[in-house]
Design a protein around this motif. Structure first.
Motif, PDB file in Angstrom:
ATOM      1  N   ASP A 180       0.801  -1.220   0.000  1.00 43.63           N
ATOM      2  CA  ASP A 180       0.000   0.000   0.000  1.00 43.63           C
ATOM      3  C   ASP A 180       0.841   1.282   0.000  1.00 43.63           C
ATOM      4  O   ASP A 180       0.329   2.361   0.282  1.00 43.63           O
ATOM      5  N   ASP A 181       2.142   1.172  -0.338  1.00 43.10           N
ATOM      6  CA  ASP A 181       2.972   2.366  -0.407  1.00 43.10           C
ATOM      7  C   ASP A 181       3.039   2.887  -1.837  1.00 43.10           C
ATOM      8  O   ASP A 181       2.498   2.286  -2.773  1.00 43.10           O
ATOM      9  N   GLU A 182       3.724   4.015  -2.021  1.00 45.93           N
ATOM     10  CA  GLU A 182       3.793   4.664  -3.338  1.00 45.93           C
ATOM     11  C   GLU A 182       4.437   3.774  -4.384  1.00 45.93           C
ATOM     12  O   GLU A 182       4.021   3.747  -5.539  1.00 45.93           O
ATOM     13  N   SER A 183       5.445   3.001  -3.976  1.00 46.24           N
ATOM     14  CA  SER A 183       6.166   2.157  -4.933  1.00 46.24           C
ATOM     15  C   SER A 183       5.307   1.016  -5.453  1.00 46.24           C
ATOM     16  O   SER A 183       5.642   0.384  -6.464  1.00 46.24           O
ATOM     17  N   SER A 184       4.199   0.739  -4.786  1.00 49.43           N
ATOM     18  CA  SER A 184       3.334  -0.377  -5.189  1.00 49.43           C
ATOM     19  C   SER A 184       2.181   0.063  -6.088  1.00 49.43           C
ATOM     20  O   SER A 184       1.450  -0.780  -6.608  1.00 49.43           O
ATOM     21  N   LYS A 185       2.029   1.380  -6.297  1.00 51.56           N
ATOM     22  CA  LYS A 185       0.874   1.875  -7.049  1.00 51.56           C
ATOM     23  C   LYS A 185       0.852   1.367  -8.488  1.00 51.56           C
ATOM     24  O   LYS A 185      -0.217   1.127  -9.054  1.00 51.56           O
ATOM     25  N   GLU A 186       1.989   1.250  -9.102  1.00 45.84           N
ATOM     26  CA  GLU A 186       2.054   0.804 -10.493  1.00 45.84           C
ATOM     27  C   GLU A 186       2.229  -0.705 -10.610  1.00 45.84           C
ATOM     28  O   GLU A 186       2.416  -1.222 -11.714  1.00 45.84           O
ATOM     29  N   ARG A 187       2.154  -1.395  -9.477  1.00 49.00           N
ATOM     30  CA  ARG A 187       2.394  -2.839  -9.454  1.00 49.00           C
ATOM     31  C   ARG A 187       1.251  -3.594 -10.131  1.00 49.00           C
ATOM     32  O   ARG A 187       0.081  -3.413  -9.808  1.00 49.00           O
ATOM     33  N   ILE A 188       1.586  -4.444 -11.065  1.00 46.60           N
ATOM     34  CA  ILE A 188       0.616  -5.341 -11.691  1.00 46.60           C
ATOM     35  C   ILE A 188       1.180  -6.760 -11.582  1.00 46.60           C
ATOM     36  O   ILE A 188       2.143  -7.104 -12.269  1.00 46.60           O
ATOM     37  N   GLU A 189       0.605  -7.543 -10.718  1.00 50.74           N
ATOM     38  CA  GLU A 189       1.102  -8.900 -10.489  1.00 50.74           C
ATOM     39  C   GLU A 189       0.258  -9.903 -11.268  1.00 50.74           C
ATOM     40  O   GLU A 189      -0.952  -9.992 -11.070  1.00 50.74           O
ATOM     41  N   GLU A 190       0.904 -10.622 -12.163  1.00 54.00           N
ATOM     42  CA  GLU A 190       0.192 -11.598 -12.988  1.00 54.00           C
ATOM     43  C   GLU A 190       0.294 -13.015 -12.433  1.00 54.00           C
ATOM     44  O   GLU A 190      -0.434 -13.907 -12.873  1.00 54.00           O
ATOM     45  N   ASN A 191       1.205 -13.216 -11.502  1.00 50.94           N
ATOM     46  CA  ASN A 191       1.415 -14.553 -10.944  1.00 50.94           C
ATOM     47  C   ASN A 191       0.837 -14.665  -9.527  1.00 50.94           C
ATOM     48  O   ASN A 191       0.791 -13.684  -8.785  1.00 50.94           O
ATOM     49  N   ILE A 192       0.412 -15.863  -9.172  1.00 52.65           N
ATOM     50  CA  ILE A 192      -0.050 -16.113  -7.805  1.00 52.65           C
ATOM     51  C   ILE A 192       1.172 -16.269  -6.908  1.00 52.65           C
ATOM     52  O   ILE A 192       2.088 -17.039  -7.204  1.00 52.65           O
ATOM     53  N   LEU A 193       1.191 -15.513  -5.831  1.00 53.39           N
ATOM     54  CA  LEU A 193       2.299 -15.536  -4.890  1.00 53.39           C
ATOM     55  C   LEU A 193       1.883 -16.197  -3.578  1.00 53.39           C
ATOM     56  O   LEU A 193       0.696 -16.432  -3.340  1.00 53.39           O
ATOM     57  N   THR A 194       2.878 -16.472  -2.757  1.00 52.44           N
ATOM     58  CA  THR A 194       2.646 -17.090  -1.455  1.00 52.44           C
ATOM     59  C   THR A 194       3.210 -16.205  -0.355  1.00 52.44           C
ATOM     60  O   THR A 194       4.351 -15.758  -0.439  1.00 52.44           O
ATOM     61  N   ALA A 195       2.410 -15.951   0.663  1.00 53.50           N
ATOM     62  CA  ALA A 195       2.875 -15.245   1.857  1.00 53.50           C
ATOM     63  C   ALA A 195       2.932 -16.247   3.003  1.00 53.50           C
ATOM     64  O   ALA A 195       2.008 -17.033   3.196  1.00 53.50           O
ATOM     65  N   TYR A 196       4.017 -16.212   3.780  1.00 54.42           N
ATOM     66  CA  TYR A 196       4.189 -17.150   4.885  1.00 54.42           C
ATOM     67  C   TYR A 196       5.145 -16.543   5.906  1.00 54.42           C
ATOM     68  O   TYR A 196       5.842 -15.551   5.625  1.00 54.42           O
ATOM     69  N   ILE A 197       5.170 -17.110   7.092  1.00 52.86           N
ATOM     70  CA  ILE A 197       6.109 -16.687   8.130  1.00 52.86           C
ATOM     71  C   ILE A 197       7.265 -17.674   8.167  1.00 52.86           C
ATOM     72  O   ILE A 197       7.056 -18.886   8.314  1.00 52.86           O
ATOM     73  N   ASP A 198       8.487 -17.149   8.016  1.00 48.81           N
ATOM     74  CA  ASP A 198       9.652 -18.026   7.960  1.00 48.81           C
ATOM     75  C   ASP A 198      10.147 -18.375   9.365  1.00 48.81           C
ATOM     76  O   ASP A 198       9.538 -17.998  10.373  1.00 48.81           O
ATOM     77  N   ASP A 199      11.270 -19.108   9.418  1.00 44.95           N
ATOM     78  CA  ASP A 199      11.780 -19.566  10.710  1.00 44.95           C
ATOM     79  C   ASP A 199      12.397 -18.456  11.544  1.00 44.95           C
ATOM     80  O   ASP A 199      12.820 -18.679  12.683  1.00 44.95           O
ATOM     81  N   LYS A 200      12.452 -17.228  10.989  1.00 44.39           N
ATOM     82  CA  LYS A 200      12.905 -16.066  11.754  1.00 44.39           C
ATOM     83  C   LYS A 200      11.726 -15.202  12.198  1.00 44.39           C
ATOM     84  O   LYS A 200      11.907 -14.064  12.630  1.00 44.39           O
ATOM     85  N   SER A 201      10.517 -15.766  12.055  1.00 38.88           N
ATOM     86  CA  SER A 201       9.272 -15.088  12.449  1.00 38.88           C
ATOM     87  C   SER A 201       9.013 -13.829  11.633  1.00 38.88           C
ATOM     88  O   SER A 201       8.405 -12.875  12.117  1.00 38.88           O
TER      89      SER A 201
END
Length: 225
Positions: A180-201
């Motif tokens: 939701d920042d300024e650098s993301s305004k022009e973002r167009i994501e065509e691929n499905i991504l994964t969000a997860y919590i790694d072993d460093k939390s």
């Protein structure tokens, strides 16, 4: 009466096994007799944790309290818990909700909030101002521009998949990642991504392919070539 009660030492400590065919009165009498005999050989300066196994039955709170009182008042053992081979309707309902996947084919519009126990599969988009919360994983086949909160009761193993776009915000347990920042305004994501919590939390965003590596239990398909 002793036949209804067995006290054994296991790798996890001391366990008391109570017959699931005996009445509560028979259990109380048998337990009291057994514990009085044990007092002769156990030093009183010890404090031993014990797990009580009750087999194919459930105790009410009052019954648990009665058994617990007999053990703790007539021995140097302290009850750490009761285990049963069966579960209550309430526990069964909760388990079913946590294990099943809810599926929706819709668009989550601004102002909509969807709350789901367990996992959610959404076929559709999440518009800005829309929100989804689930106690488990959230899988979205569509564009994500709203707030997605997986594992919202604290499950750090939960994951989120989707096409994360501006101005989306991804949350897992108490970790947050924003697009939701300024650098993301022009973002167009065509691929499905994964969000997860790694072993460093830390909440990480990666390709969909990482899902099989980090959460292999999600995929249990055994067929194919």
């Amino acid at each position: 009466m002793k036949k209804y009660v067995q006290i054994k030492g296991t790798k996890d400590g001391i366990s008391i096994f109570l017959s699931d065919t005996a009445s509560l009165v028979e259990l109380e009498e048998g337990l009291l007799q057994h514990l009085k005999e044990q007092q002769k050989i156990v030093s009183q300066d010890q404090k031993l944790a014990v797990q009580v196994h009750i087999g194919n039955r459930l105790f009410t709170e009052a019954e648990e309290h009665s058994i617990k009182s007999i053990i703790q008042e007539n021995s140097v053992m302290e009850v750490s818990g009761f285990t049963s081979n069966v579960m209550s309707k309430q526990d069964a309902k909760k388990w079913k909700e946590e294990e099943q996947i809810f599926s929706l084919a819709t668009i989550v519009r601004s102002g909509q909030i969807i709350n789901v126990p367990g996992d959610l599969l959404l076929v559709g988009d999440v518009n800005p101002g829309g929100a989804i919360r689930a106690t488990g994983n959230i899988f979205i086949l569509g564009n994500v521009k709203g707030i997605i909160h997986a594992g919202f009761e604290g499950d750090i193993k939960a994951v989120v998949t989707g096409k994360f776009q501006y101005p989306s915000q991804i949350r897992i347990a108490d970790q947050i990642h924003g697009f939701d920042d300024e650098s993301s305004k022009e973002r167009i994501e065509e691929n499905i991504l994964t969000a997860y919590i790694d072993d460093k939390s830390e909440l990480k965003i990666d390709s969909l392919h990482i899902l099989r590596k980090i959460r292999p239990e999600i995929s249990n398909f055994q067929g194919g070539q």
